[in-house]
Design a protein around this motif. Structure first.
Motif, PDB file in Angstrom:
ATOM      1  N   HIS A 178      21.324  42.267  51.810  1.00  0.00           N
ATOM      2  CA  HIS A 178      21.074  42.249  50.366  1.00  0.00           C
ATOM      3  C   HIS A 178      20.206  43.451  49.971  1.00  0.00           C
ATOM      4  CE1 HIS A 178      22.418  37.979  49.268  1.00  0.00           C
ATOM      5  NE2 HIS A 178      22.859  38.241  50.490  1.00  0.00           N
TER       6      HIS A 178
ATOM      7  N   TYR B  90      27.731  41.592  46.324  1.00  0.00           N
ATOM      8  CA  TYR B  90      27.413  40.867  45.098  1.00  0.00           C
ATOM      9  C   TYR B  90      28.612  40.734  44.158  1.00  0.00           C
ATOM     10  CZ  TYR B  90      22.412  41.762  46.096  1.00  0.00           C
ATOM     11  OH  TYR B  90      21.163  41.806  46.658  1.00  0.00           O
ATOM     12  N   ASN B  91      29.523  41.712  44.204  1.00  0.00           N
ATOM     13  CA  ASN B  91      30.629  41.719  43.253  1.00  0.00           C
ATOM     14  C   ASN B  91      31.800  42.527  43.807  1.00  0.00           C
ATOM     15  OD1 ASN B  91      29.848  44.429  42.880  1.00  0.00           O
ATOM     16  ND2 ASN B  91      28.611  43.933  41.077  1.00  0.00           N
TER      17      ASN B  91
ATOM     18  N   MET C 152      25.560  36.044  42.750  1.00  0.00           N
ATOM     19  CA  MET C 152      24.865  35.926  44.039  1.00  0.00           C
ATOM     20  C   MET C 152      23.853  34.785  44.013  1.00  0.00           C
ATOM     21  SD  MET C 152      21.962  36.651  45.905  1.00  0.00           S
ATOM     22  CE  MET C 152      21.055  38.034  45.254  1.00  0.00           C
TER      23      MET C 152
ATOM     24  N   VAL D 178      19.351  41.081  42.057  1.00  0.00           N
ATOM     25  CA  VAL D 178      20.211  39.890  42.038  1.00  0.00           C
ATOM     26  C   VAL D 178      21.026  39.836  40.751  1.00  0.00           C
ATOM     27  CG1 VAL D 178      18.738  38.488  43.540  1.00  0.00           C
ATOM     28  CG2 VAL D 178      18.310  38.503  41.093  1.00  0.00           C
ATOM     29  N   ASN D 179      22.269  39.370  40.891  1.00  0.00           N
ATOM     30  CA  ASN D 179      23.088  39.068  39.717  1.00  0.00           C
ATOM     31  C   ASN D 179      23.372  37.570  39.695  1.00  0.00           C
ATOM     32  OD1 ASN D 179      24.906  38.828  41.795  1.00  0.00           O
ATOM     33  ND2 ASN D 179      26.521  40.065  40.849  1.00  0.00           N
TER      34      ASN D 179
ATOM     35  N   ASN E 239      29.349  37.078  48.957  1.00  0.00           N
ATOM     36  CA  ASN E 239      28.086  37.112  48.208  1.00  0.00           C
ATOM     37  C   ASN E 239      26.903  36.871  49.131  1.00  0.00           C
ATOM     38  OD1 ASN E 239      29.637  35.219  45.514  1.00  0.00           O
ATOM     39  ND2 ASN E 239      29.659  37.421  45.869  1.00  0.00           N
TER      40      ASN E 239
END
Length: 1020
Positions: free
Chosen positions: A17, A369-370, A55, A51-52, A364
């Motif tokens: 991350h 994350y995407n 996630m 962070v989104n 994730n």
């Protein structure tokens, strides 16, 4: 930090991350590999966890044992790509090595040279290919019989055969009058597999009345120039033949072809005849750093030797177009790639989905994350100096080395680096790559995917050392060594040499398991946004049972014919009536039921006591089947010995356990086992379990859209009355994993402690989960035996039976094809008697029985609208069955229809007893049975105008109006005493439920199970 400066992190940050190395202001772009993947929604301080929303949701679902940031600090962003021919960079492919430049031992492999431009095989298989899902089970049984015919006493296959593989798939099995949306893709894949260089002989199988028959497939292959005459082949149309006869036809056609194929020998072949499929699954943040660059580097070396590589997964390159198109053969190639991306986006739009739906929870969890980050990592399978030579459709053949006709044989340009259009769904994508001609697969994985495709060896490349150590027995290459300091050049040479060895016959980790799976790019239900809107606007079923007229059904009449005189009314059942010794009573017939202990303190009387291993996704399906096969072998040994104790472990010695901890896994502790058996002696499974069942399927990952049908199917089978105990097996990195199923179980009013929870990736691989599942079921048996002994009964639970009213068991009625009047009348009268006796009957909305005049005659009032009363797979209660169990949540929380968008709490309150019509967004027979059984049906009464499969959990009793139409029918209307009257039919069903009469489909193993995509889900 590289500068030596220390940073203080604001929260625990998982491996892979991201955190802010310096302050980022609101609105600033977040980048990776030079491309944007997000914009800061507020100031992100130095050391802050980045962070989104996606996630955070994934980590919350996975129940990580540490505090998470309370709110997001960036939103997703994909760098837009605008195609301009002026910006296209046309270039030369990497130079081909001269013979003198090729390092020793890396120029050739030992393969099977095929005629007709088919190339050279790395394996020598016999393939049994069903044209549609209708004959997938028959293909499996036929392949098994042919394998046994070709095996020696020691079990090894004759000659050089690598195996006999059924290509079981889920497509084109619905209404034969409606052409599937993906029919062209199915034809290309099956045609490509039939002539694949790893296939020494092929038998293609169909019934003859499907949307894709043998005749249609053969005609398409010849029209499109496939080299069919250069592979030993047979097209076998079995018509309405019974299972045994059909199997014998396939074996008779296949055996001489297989024996001829077994004479093939390996010869030294140039590496230019290798075509590698570049694939990734269960990706993580290191995939773009170690695993994918390594796979791309080895592909580059093969191209320098004249070989080919095929990149795929269209939606997993969106956001990385600039990298993919950084060097191309021509502007036309670049333009076609961009067009394919646009077409893929449009198809998703028809289903109200976007490419952001692609990343799984596993992606994730391990730092992707995407889709932007995932695509940027996936694109590194193409080295910067390698040219994109061509773009092909899904399953379109790549011409083999030496094939002078090129595209005339269904191929694209000869050799080089090629992109193939496909979804990001790994298994669906691989099917297209293999059909295109790839004869070896590089599968990069960060989480530790264990999936394998038949016919072609798969080399698993793991991105990090921690995960490789945990799953060493199931993986082939540790690309994490690059992160640990090994030069990429050294790893490239090692993997290139491994590739040549595997191509020459060395087995891969996946091949050693003996398990593989196929999924073709599944049909998409919508073809326009307007179609989606219309389907989404359909009213939800109310759950209210259909009202019946107060009299018995009228006699059979033709459409337009006046109703006949009516017999007297049937008296409603006395709920306190007890069955007589003969099994009949005023409350209706009864069957011999088994005692089943459910949640603590509860007992039910049911028709079966199945131990279920339920995979949460396609990737754990074959592992579940492997475990169940071993456990059923143990059951057979116990019963053969008559012993009350275990006759030996079902699992092999555990290997591949964690040699060193994976830091990310430490945040996901494996759940503790339920109470286990005493160490002195394992309990006898045979005293408690009738059989073990696994339900492999193709869903749970790689698709996007509302998941109502998935959760209904999964929960409906896990909580089915005939399932005594169930263990859920996740792969570990899928979209719909154990924690999603825990939420569904809780929403259904059950405790998650009632079930076993096992993870292939987190528990250490195939052998480790096999041992863990066996131990969990042993613990359940021991626990039940202790409870039984405490009551003073020494009897085995399977020996405890009692008469139960048929009305307590939900029944289903299904039809395949039009229903003749005598059969329709018989079914309607049986339905009515079952319902008036207080029971429940479920009929799918697609059944032709609903069109019969006698069905309408059953209903109260003229012209009662036959709309679905329950959703697909919605639970229906039997007579006297209660739902509001004290302490289990009660019905109030579950009342009302579940939102299609709510995949966690989308468990509908059960409908009350009575006659119900089930909404059915599919015409596929196996998918329809899945829905009916999910409703709680303990038996299915079927009327078939063609051969049909059974179901692995409940018996399917098949009636036919003619033996010529369905040779394996259990009874023929007008001929069989078992269905002479409605009373006889219900009595026969009681015999089936009592386990004294086993339908043909159950007896022969001709069964299937599949989850429908419904009206809204699409592959991503």
């Amino acid at each position: 930090m590289p500068s030596g400066r220390a940073l203080r992190l604001d929260f625990t940050v998982l491996e892979g991350h991201r955190f802010a190395a310096h302050a980022i202001e609101a609105g600033e772009l977040l980048t990776s590999w030079g491309s944007g993947f997000g914009r800061a929604t507020r100031r992100i301080n130095e050391g802050s966890y980045v962070v989104n929303a996606t996630m955070l949701h994934s980590l919350e679902m996975r129940r990580v044992p540490f505090e998470l940031p309370p709110r997001v600090n960036f939103e997703d962003f994909i760098t837009p790509y605008t195609f301009s021919e002026a910006d296209v960079r046309v270039g030369d492919q990497v130079g081909r090595l001269a013979a003198s430049e090729v390092p020793s031992g890396t120029a050739t492999f030992w393969g099977f040279l095929r005629p007709g431009g088919r190339g050279s095989g790395t394996r020598n298989f016999v393939a049994v290919i069903p044209t549609t899902s209708r004959t997938s089970a028959l293909a499996r049984l036929s392949a098994k019989a042919l394998r046994e015919r070709l095996s020696s006493e020691s079990g090894s296959l004759v000659g050089s055969l690598s195996g006999v593989e059924p290509i079981e798939h889920t497509e084109a099995g619905g209404d034969a009058t409606v052409e599937p949306t993906n029919l062209d893709l199915v034809i290309r894949v099956l045609a490509g597999l039939a002539v694949h260089c790893n296939v020494g002989a092929v038998v293609v199988l169909s019934r003859g009345d499907e949307a894709l028959s043998c005749d249609r497939l053969e005609a398409a292959m010849r029209e499109q120039g496939y080299p069919l005459d250069h592979v030993p082949h047979a097209f076998v149309t079995v018509g309405s033949a019974g299972v045994s006869s059909a199997i014998e036809q396939v074996v008779a056609a296949g055996e001489p072809l297989a024996r001829a194929a077994s004479l093939a020998v390996r010869t030294e072949r140039p590496a230019s005849e290798l075509c590698v499929a570049l694939q990734c699954g269960g990706s993580d943040a290191f995939s773009g750093v170690s695993g994918n660059p390594l796979a791309g580097a080895v592909a580059r070396e093969l191209i320098r030797r004249g070989g080919s590589a095929v990149l795929a997964e269209t939606d997993e390159l969106i956001g990385a177009e600039s990298w993919v198109l950084s060097k191309v053969r021509s502007a036309a190639v670049a333009r076609r790639f961009v067009e394919m991306v646009s077409e893929f986006r449009e198809r998703l739009g028809w289903h109200s989905q976007t490419v952001e739906a692609n990343p799984s929870v596993g992606n994730n969890y391990r730092g992707l994350y995407n889709i932007a980050l995932k695509s940027l990592g996936a694109a590194t399978k193409k080295p910067a100096d390698v040219r994109l030579d061509d773009v092909i459709e899904y399953g379109q053949r790549v011409a083999a080395e030496g094939d002078e006709e090129g595209s005339g044989r269904g191929g694209s340009s000869r050799g080089g680096y090629i992109f193939m259009n496909s979804p990001g769904n790994d298994i669906e994508s691989i099917a297209g790559q293999v059909a295109a001609g790839c004869n070896i697969i590089f599968f990069t994985t960060g989480n530790g995917s264990i999936t394998n495709f038949p016919l072609v060896p798969t080399c698993k490349i793991v991105t990090n050392t921690g995960r490789f150590s945990r799953l060493a027995a199931d993986m082939d290459v540790n690309a994490g060594a690059y992160l640990d300091g090994t030069p990429m050049e050294t790893l490239t040479d090692q993997v290139l040499r491994l590739t040549l060895a595997v191509s020459s016959g060395r087995g891969t980790a996946g091949e050693r398991t003996g398990r593989s799976q196929v999924s073709i790019w599944r049909a998409w239900p919508q073809t326009s946004a307007e179609g989606y809107a219309a389907a989404a606007a359909a009213p939800e079923p109310t759950g209210a049972a259909i009202s019946l007229a107060p009299l018995l059904p009228r006699l059979a009449r033709a459409p337009g014919e006046a109703p006949a005189a009516l017999p007297g009314a049937l008296t409603a059942a006395d709920p306190d009536a007890k069955p007589s010794a003969s099994g009949a009573s005023a409350a209706g017939p009864s069957f011999s039921a088994l005692r089943s202990s459910g949640p603590p303190g509860t007992t039910a009387w049911v028709a079966d006591r199945i131990a279920l291993v339920l995979p949460t996704s396609l990737c754990s399906g074959q592992v579940a089947q492997l475990v169940v096969d071993r456990l059923n072998d143990r059951l057979a040994r116990e019963r053969a010995s008559g012993s009350a104790t275990a006759a030996g472990s079902a699992s092999k010695a555990v290997s591949g356990g964690p040699a060193s901890p994976d830091p990310a896994d430490e945040a996901l502790p494996s759940p503790p086992l339920s109470p286990a058996a005493p160490a002195a002696a394992a309990p006898s499974l045979a005293r408690h379990v009738t059989r073990f069942v696994a339900l492999p399927h193709t869903e749970g990952c790689g698709s996007s859209g509302p998941m109502a049908e998935y959760f209904a199917s999964m929960a409906g089978h896990l909580l089915h009355p005939g399932v005594w105990r169930g263990a859920l097996l996740e792969h570990g990195c899928e979209k719909l994993h154990n924690d999603e199923m825990r939420a569904a179980v809780r929403a259904a009013g059950r405790s998650e402690d009632d079930f076993g929870w096992v993870s292939v990736q987190l528990d250490g691989g195939i052998e480790a989960v096999s041992a863990k599942i066996e131990k969990w079921f042993e613990g359940q048996c021991a626990e039940e035996q202790l409870a039984t002994d405490a009551l003073g009964s020494g009897a085995a639970p399977l020996d405890e039976t009692a008469p139960a009213l048929l009305s307590t068991a939900v029944l289903a009625v299904a039809t395949a094809g039009p229903v003749a009047l005598p059969a329709a009348s018989l079914l309607c009268q049986a339905i009515r008697q079952a319902v008036i006796n207080g029971g429940s009957v479920v009929v799918p909305e697609t059944s032709e029985l609903l069109e019969a005049p006698c069905f309408q005659d059953m209903l109260e009032g003229e012209g009662q609208k036959l709309a679905p009363t329950i959703a697909f797979g919605q639970r229906v209660l039997g007579c006297g069955e209660a739902w509001d169990t004290p302490g289990k949540g009660g019905p109030d929380r579950l009342a009302g229809a579940a939102s299609r968008e709510d995949v966690v709490d989308g468990v509908l309150r059960p409908a009350g007893a009575g006659l119900h019509i089930m909404a059915c967004p599919t015409t596929d027979w196996a998918e329809t049975l899945t829905g009916l059984v999910s409703c709680g049906s303990q038996a299915v009464i079927a009327h078939a105008r063609r051969p049909v499969t059974g179901h692995p959990v409940v018996p399917v009793f098949v009636m036919a109006s003619s033996r010529e139409e369905c040779a394996d029918a259990d009874a023929v209307v007008g001929e069989s005493e078992a269905v002479a009257t409605p009373e006889a039919l219900l009595g026969t069903v009681c015999s089936v439920l009592s386990r004294t009469l086993q339908p043909v489909a159950s007896r022969t193993g001709n069964t299937g199970w599949q989850i429908t995509r419904g009206k809204f889900c699409v592959s991503v």
